[in-house]
Motif scaffolding. Structure first.
Motif, PDB file in Angstrom:
ATOM      1  N   PHE A  25       0.871  -1.171   0.000  1.00  0.00           N
ATOM      2  CA  PHE A  25       0.000   0.000   0.000  1.00  0.00           C
ATOM      3  C   PHE A  25       0.913   1.228   0.000  1.00  0.00           C
ATOM      4  CE2 PHE A  25      -3.197   2.524   2.706  1.00  0.00           C
ATOM      5  CZ  PHE A  25      -3.811   3.014   1.579  1.00  0.00           C
TER       6      PHE A  25
ATOM      7  N   PHE B  88       0.882   4.185  -0.697  1.00  0.00           N
ATOM      8  CA  PHE B  88       0.439   5.498  -0.221  1.00  0.00           C
ATOM      9  C   PHE B  88       1.070   5.826   1.132  1.00  0.00           C
ATOM     10  CE2 PHE B  88      -2.712   7.885   2.301  1.00  0.00           C
ATOM     11  CZ  PHE B  88      -2.772   9.031   1.551  1.00  0.00           C
TER      12      PHE B  88
ATOM     13  N   GLY C   9     -30.104  22.820  10.386  1.00  0.00           N
ATOM     14  CA  GLY C   9     -31.232  23.577   9.886  1.00  0.00           C
ATOM     15  C   GLY C   9     -31.257  23.804   8.393  1.00  0.00           C
ATOM     16  N   ILE C  10     -30.440  23.083   7.626  1.00  0.00           N
ATOM     17  CA  ILE C  10     -30.445  23.301   6.184  1.00  0.00           C
ATOM     18  C   ILE C  10     -31.647  22.600   5.560  1.00  0.00           C
ATOM     19  CG2 ILE C  10     -29.253  22.730   4.062  1.00  0.00           C
ATOM     20  CD1 ILE C  10     -26.655  23.199   5.549  1.00  0.00           C
ATOM     21  N   CYS C  11     -31.850  21.358   5.931  1.00  0.00           N
ATOM     22  CA  CYS C  11     -32.925  20.621   5.283  1.00  0.00           C
ATOM     23  C   CYS C  11     -34.199  20.739   6.114  1.00  0.00           C
ATOM     24  CB  CYS C  11     -32.553  19.155   5.116  1.00  0.00           C
ATOM     25  SG  CYS C  11     -32.480  18.258   6.645  1.00  0.00           S
ATOM     26  N   SER C  12     -35.280  20.310   5.549  1.00  0.00           N
ATOM     27  CA  SER C  12     -36.570  20.534   6.204  1.00  0.00           C
ATOM     28  C   SER C  12     -37.092  19.252   6.794  1.00  0.00           C
ATOM     29  CB  SER C  12     -37.562  21.079   5.207  1.00  0.00           C
ATOM     30  OG  SER C  12     -37.824  20.082   4.250  1.00  0.00           O
ATOM     31  N   ARG C  13     -36.199  18.483   7.413  1.00  0.00           N
ATOM     32  CA  ARG C  13     -36.700  17.217   7.911  1.00  0.00           C
ATOM     33  C   ARG C  13     -37.413  17.404   9.235  1.00  0.00           C
ATOM     34  NH1 ARG C  13     -32.948  12.103   8.680  1.00  0.00           N
ATOM     35  NH2 ARG C  13     -32.362  13.329  10.473  1.00  0.00           N
TER      36      ARG C  13
ATOM     37  N   PRO D 279     -33.051  28.895   9.899  1.00  0.00           N
ATOM     38  CA  PRO D 279     -34.202  29.358   9.124  1.00  0.00           C
ATOM     39  C   PRO D 279     -35.481  28.605   9.478  1.00  0.00           C
ATOM     40  CG  PRO D 279     -32.875  27.892   7.792  1.00  0.00           C
ATOM     41  CD  PRO D 279     -32.141  28.072   9.084  1.00  0.00           C
TER      42      PRO D 279
ATOM     43  N   HIS E 109     -38.707  26.526   4.819  1.00  0.00           N
ATOM     44  CA  HIS E 109     -37.894  25.632   3.994  1.00  0.00           C
ATOM     45  C   HIS E 109     -38.572  25.428   2.658  1.00  0.00           C
ATOM     46  CE1 HIS E 109     -35.266  24.503   7.330  1.00  0.00           C
ATOM     47  NE2 HIS E 109     -36.355  24.550   8.068  1.00  0.00           N
TER      48      HIS E 109
ATOM     49  N   GLY F 253     -38.347  22.606   1.000  1.00  0.00           N
ATOM     50  CA  GLY F 253     -38.712  21.205   0.810  1.00  0.00           C
ATOM     51  C   GLY F 253     -37.627  20.364   0.200  1.00  0.00           C
ATOM     52  N   ARG F 254     -36.499  20.976  -0.136  1.00  0.00           N
ATOM     53  CA  ARG F 254     -35.391  20.173  -0.676  1.00  0.00           C
ATOM     54  C   ARG F 254     -34.723  19.412   0.458  1.00  0.00           C
ATOM     55  NH1 ARG F 254     -31.169  23.238  -4.459  1.00  0.00           N
ATOM     56  NH2 ARG F 254     -30.091  21.257  -4.446  1.00  0.00           N
ATOM     57  N   THR F 255     -34.410  18.150   0.221  1.00  0.00           N
ATOM     58  CA  THR F 255     -33.671  17.386   1.226  1.00  0.00           C
ATOM     59  C   THR F 255     -32.466  16.735   0.559  1.00  0.00           C
ATOM     60  OG1 THR F 255     -34.993  15.444   0.793  1.00  0.00           O
ATOM     61  CG2 THR F 255     -35.702  16.844   2.594  1.00  0.00           C
ATOM     62  N   PHE F 256     -31.514  16.338   1.408  1.00  0.00           N
ATOM     63  CA  PHE F 256     -30.353  15.621   0.885  1.00  0.00           C
ATOM     64  C   PHE F 256     -30.798  14.362   0.166  1.00  0.00           C
ATOM     65  CE2 PHE F 256     -27.991  17.664   4.497  1.00  0.00           C
ATOM     66  CZ  PHE F 256     -27.262  18.485   3.673  1.00  0.00           C
TER      67      PHE F 256
ATOM     68  N   ARG G 116     -23.871   8.257  16.331  1.00  0.00           N
ATOM     69  CA  ARG G 116     -24.788   9.197  15.712  1.00  0.00           C
ATOM     70  C   ARG G 116     -25.952   8.420  15.123  1.00  0.00           C
ATOM     71  NH1 ARG G 116     -21.173  13.111  12.849  1.00  0.00           N
ATOM     72  NH2 ARG G 116     -22.840  13.261  11.340  1.00  0.00           N
ATOM     73  N   GLU G 117     -26.984   9.171  14.812  1.00  0.00           N
ATOM     74  CA  GLU G 117     -28.136   8.566  14.162  1.00  0.00           C
ATOM     75  C   GLU G 117     -27.696   7.935  12.836  1.00  0.00           C
ATOM     76  OE1 GLU G 117     -32.366  10.109  12.312  1.00  0.00           O
ATOM     77  OE2 GLU G 117     -30.998  11.491  13.289  1.00  0.00           O
TER      78      GLU G 117
ATOM     79  N   GLU H  47     -27.899   7.387   9.465  1.00  0.00           N
ATOM     80  CA  GLU H  47     -28.678   7.918   8.350  1.00  0.00           C
ATOM     81  C   GLU H  47     -28.028   7.530   7.034  1.00  0.00           C
ATOM     82  OE1 GLU H  47     -28.889  12.030   9.243  1.00  0.00           O
ATOM     83  OE2 GLU H  47     -26.740  12.309   9.023  1.00  0.00           O
TER      84      GLU H  47
ATOM     85  N   ILE I 278     -11.899   3.861   1.680  1.00  0.00           N
ATOM     86  CA  ILE I 278     -11.069   5.050   1.924  1.00  0.00           C
ATOM     87  C   ILE I 278     -11.838   6.311   1.563  1.00  0.00           C
ATOM     88  CG2 ILE I 278      -8.995   6.251   1.143  1.00  0.00           C
ATOM     89  CD1 ILE I 278      -7.722   3.476   0.836  1.00  0.00           C
TER      90      ILE I 278
ATOM     91  N   PHE J 239     -14.417   6.767   4.430  1.00  0.00           N
ATOM     92  CA  PHE J 239     -13.812   6.928   5.753  1.00  0.00           C
ATOM     93  C   PHE J 239     -12.910   8.153   5.802  1.00  0.00           C
ATOM     94  CE2 PHE J 239     -10.334   5.833   8.750  1.00  0.00           C
ATOM     95  CZ  PHE J 239     -11.082   5.852   9.901  1.00  0.00           C
ATOM     96  N   MET J 240     -11.959   8.226   4.860  1.00  0.00           N
ATOM     97  CA  MET J 240     -10.991   9.312   4.927  1.00  0.00           C
ATOM     98  C   MET J 240     -11.491  10.574   4.246  1.00  0.00           C
ATOM     99  SD  MET J 240      -7.333   7.531   4.661  1.00  0.00           S
ATOM    100  CE  MET J 240      -6.714   8.548   3.369  1.00  0.00           C
TER     101      MET J 240
ATOM    102  N   ILE K 206     -14.244  11.112   8.539  1.00  0.00           N
ATOM    103  CA  ILE K 206     -13.223  11.678   9.427  1.00  0.00           C
ATOM    104  C   ILE K 206     -13.489  13.160   9.663  1.00  0.00           C
ATOM    105  CG2 ILE K 206     -10.883  12.572   9.126  1.00  0.00           C
ATOM    106  CD1 ILE K 206      -9.846   9.900   9.057  1.00  0.00           C
TER     107      ILE K 206
ATOM    108  N   VAL L 155      -5.845   8.070  -3.592  1.00  0.00           N
ATOM    109  CA  VAL L 155      -5.048   7.148  -2.772  1.00  0.00           C
ATOM    110  C   VAL L 155      -4.719   5.891  -3.573  1.00  0.00           C
ATOM    111  CG1 VAL L 155      -5.099   5.687  -0.737  1.00  0.00           C
ATOM    112  CG2 VAL L 155      -5.916   8.012  -0.586  1.00  0.00           C
TER     113      VAL L 155
END
Lengths: 221, 326
Positions: free
Chosen positions: A170, A172, A217-221, B16, B19, B21-24, B74-75, B77, B109, B112-113, B117, B135
């Motif tokens: 590896f 790297f 607070g970006i998304c409206s979930r 804000p 909203h 209504g846009r979501t990820f 964390r949750e 998601e 990688i 994770f990286m 991280i 990498v």
């Protein structure tokens, strides 16, 4: 005796030079391609650090405070030149590997840091013990980092093949970015360990900032 | 004083408050839909190996994200399709004949990286799939080389041909066959025509703004045109720089990655243009045949600097205030 041990052992964990106080990163990043290199560099630093601490401590009463940094550097530089000549005489392959980083020990901030923070205020024996402890901690860190990088980057450890035959190195890890990534991962591992230790002892731990949805607070979930 | 039951209770929250209504989740799903034609083309050209690479990459990405979120307490998601999207994008970049461990390592990688991280969703300073790609390319250049790994294929890699034999070899590649993806390269990244379709879909759905892709394409075209104008026999013409390799994939899908690209119109235009210029410079002077990933990584690194170009806050301190104060 307990005071001597205290000064010696703080370099091994509490003030571990590259990982706890994050000093002397130039050789940590540059010469840890293999465990051998890291170990050799560490030995050179042990010698220079202990001797410079002793000398600075001897002369601490007569060094004028206004030009003390220059005096420390003169002391360190003479020691480094002697180490360089010794290396050329007795460990030439290692000297070729380390290259410019042997003379650069002069400006390594651990040397100057220990001289300024410790040796210029403390008696000779304590300073020597402090330099020795710091140097040994530095050597262990460099050898460990070099060992990890060598193990994954070349599949070897101290030149002996460890990884199985079909392991594709590896590479790297032995390139320049690998040093930064590896150092960062080790620092984060140390932080995790320290906070785990503190939590076990029941001390307060710094927690990461919250990651709840409403803190963004970006998304409206 | 206790509030009576049924009395109005005021909820206090940070802005804000409104909203759109846009979501990820929606955006990531839209991008994945935009990538599907290119994936279909990749399967048509490379058959099962392409399916294998894409599926393995997506699976590893989602699994890595889940494990990381679990250990970060964390949750979980990982079901919001962003990890799936990055896994798919990473699979698009590597050769279809890559060994399985290479795909797994690169996808791991990347997530994770490149992403976890730094804190997960929306924090990555670099485009996530490119971290893994870089990498892998530094570590195993022979396995990431399209010519070396795809010896059995009848297709050829136009950019290495261009590098080794000069621009006259590009006459073998008519524009139509380049658009249909008859060229060697990353699994889905070289399906140029399908990538353009996906890009138009994303622009129409307003998942991405047109600034970055068009500035990127303009940067590539302008720089390539300058070199072509200097010596047409030495350098390839702009349309080949646009259609060969992963240029359009980079323009529409990699450079527009939200967290790692600037906000605001002028910064976006500058960012895209810098990426395009760097791309052609790396292709002509660099040691790698395709410069898309490195160009975008370098442009990503400039993002914080470019983002300083922004309108001052309303009623904020301006130069007039500073002058009158001193």
């Amino acid at each position: 005796m307990s005071k001597l041990w205290k000064e010696f052992s703080k370099g091994l964990w509490k003030d571990l030079p590259p990982f706890k106080v994050v000093l002397g990163l130039c050789p940590v990043l540059a010469v840890t391609k293999t465990a051998d290199n890291g170990f050799g560099m560490g030995l050179a630093v042990i010698f220079v650090l202990t001797m410079s601490n002793v000398l600075v401590s001897i002369f601490r009463k007569i060094i004028p405070p206004k030009v003390r940094i220059a005096c420390f550097i003169v002391i360190a530089a003479s020691l480094v030149v002697s180490v360089e000549l010794l290396m050329q005489a007795f460990a030439y392959p290692l000297y070729q590997q380390l290259g410019i980083f042997v003379p650069l020990i002069v400006v390594n901030c651990i040397i100057l840091g220990r001289a300024e923070a410790f040796a210029s205020k403390n008696p000779i024996l304590l300073s020597a013990v402090d330099g020795l402890g710091m140097g040994i901690g530095f050597t262990i860190s460099l050898t460990l980092l070099g060992g990890i990088r060598e193990l994954f980057g070349y599949g070897t450890l101290f030149g002996t093949r460890i990884m199985p035959e079909h392991y594709k190195p590896f590479s790297f890890m032995v390139e320049a970015p690998g040093a930064f990534v590896c150092l960062g991962l080790m620092l984060s591992a140390m932080n995790i360990f320290t906070s785990w230790q503190a939590r076990r002892k029941g001390q307060a731990v710094l927690d990461n900032p919250g990651h709840e949805c409403r803190s963004c607070g970006i998304c409206s979930r | 004083m206790k509030p009576l039951s049924g009395s109005p209770v005021f909820t206090v929250s940070v802005p804000p408050h409104a909203h759109c209504g846009r979501t990820f989740k929606q955006d990531a799903l839209g991008t994945i839909i935009a990538l599907l034609p290119a994936a279909a083309f990749a399967v048509w050209h490379y058959q099962m190996p392409a399916v294998r690479v894409l599926a393995l990459s997506c699976f590893t990405a989602v699994l890595t994200e889940t494990i990381c979120l679990y250990f970060m307490k964390r949750e979980i998601e990982a079901d919001n399709y962003t990890a799936l999207l990055y896994g798919l994008l990473f699979g698009f970049l590597i050769p279809p004949a890559a060994p399985w461990w290479l795909v797994v390592a690169g996808s791991f990688i990347s997530i994770f990286m490149g992403r976890m991280i730094f804190g997960g969703q929306g924090t990555n300073p670099l485009c996530v799939p490119l971290v893994g790609w870089a990498v892998l390319t530094v570590s195993w250049p022979d396995l990431m080389d399209f010519d070396m790994t795809m010896l059995a294929s009848e297709l050829t890699y136009p950019l290495s041909q261009l590098k080794n034999f000069g621009p006259e070899t590009l006459d073998e590649y008519p524009i139509k066959s380049l658009l249909l993806g008859f060229q060697l390269g990353g699994t889905g990244a070289v399906q140029t025509g399908a990538i353009v379709l996906g890009g138009i879909y994303m622009l129409a759905r307003k998942i991405i703004r047109p600034d970055i892709p068009f500035a990127f394409i303009a940067g590539v075209a302008a720089t390539a045109a300058i070199f072509y104008f200097i010596d047409p026999f030495e350098y390839a013409s702009p349309e080949y720089h646009l259609l060969c390799g992963a240029t359009l994939f980079g323009a529409f899908f990699l450079a527009t990655d939200g967290p790692s690209s600037p906000t605001g119109h002028t910064p976006m235009l500058i960012y895209g243009f810098i990426g395009g210029v760097l791309l052609v410079i790396i292709r002509i002077y660099g040691m790698y045949p395709d410069g898309v990933p490195f160009a975008i990584l370098l442009a990503n690194l400039m993002t914080p600097l470019i983002d300083k170009i922004k309108p001052g806050p309303f009623g904020g301190i301006t130069s007039i205030h500073v002058r009158s104060r001193s």
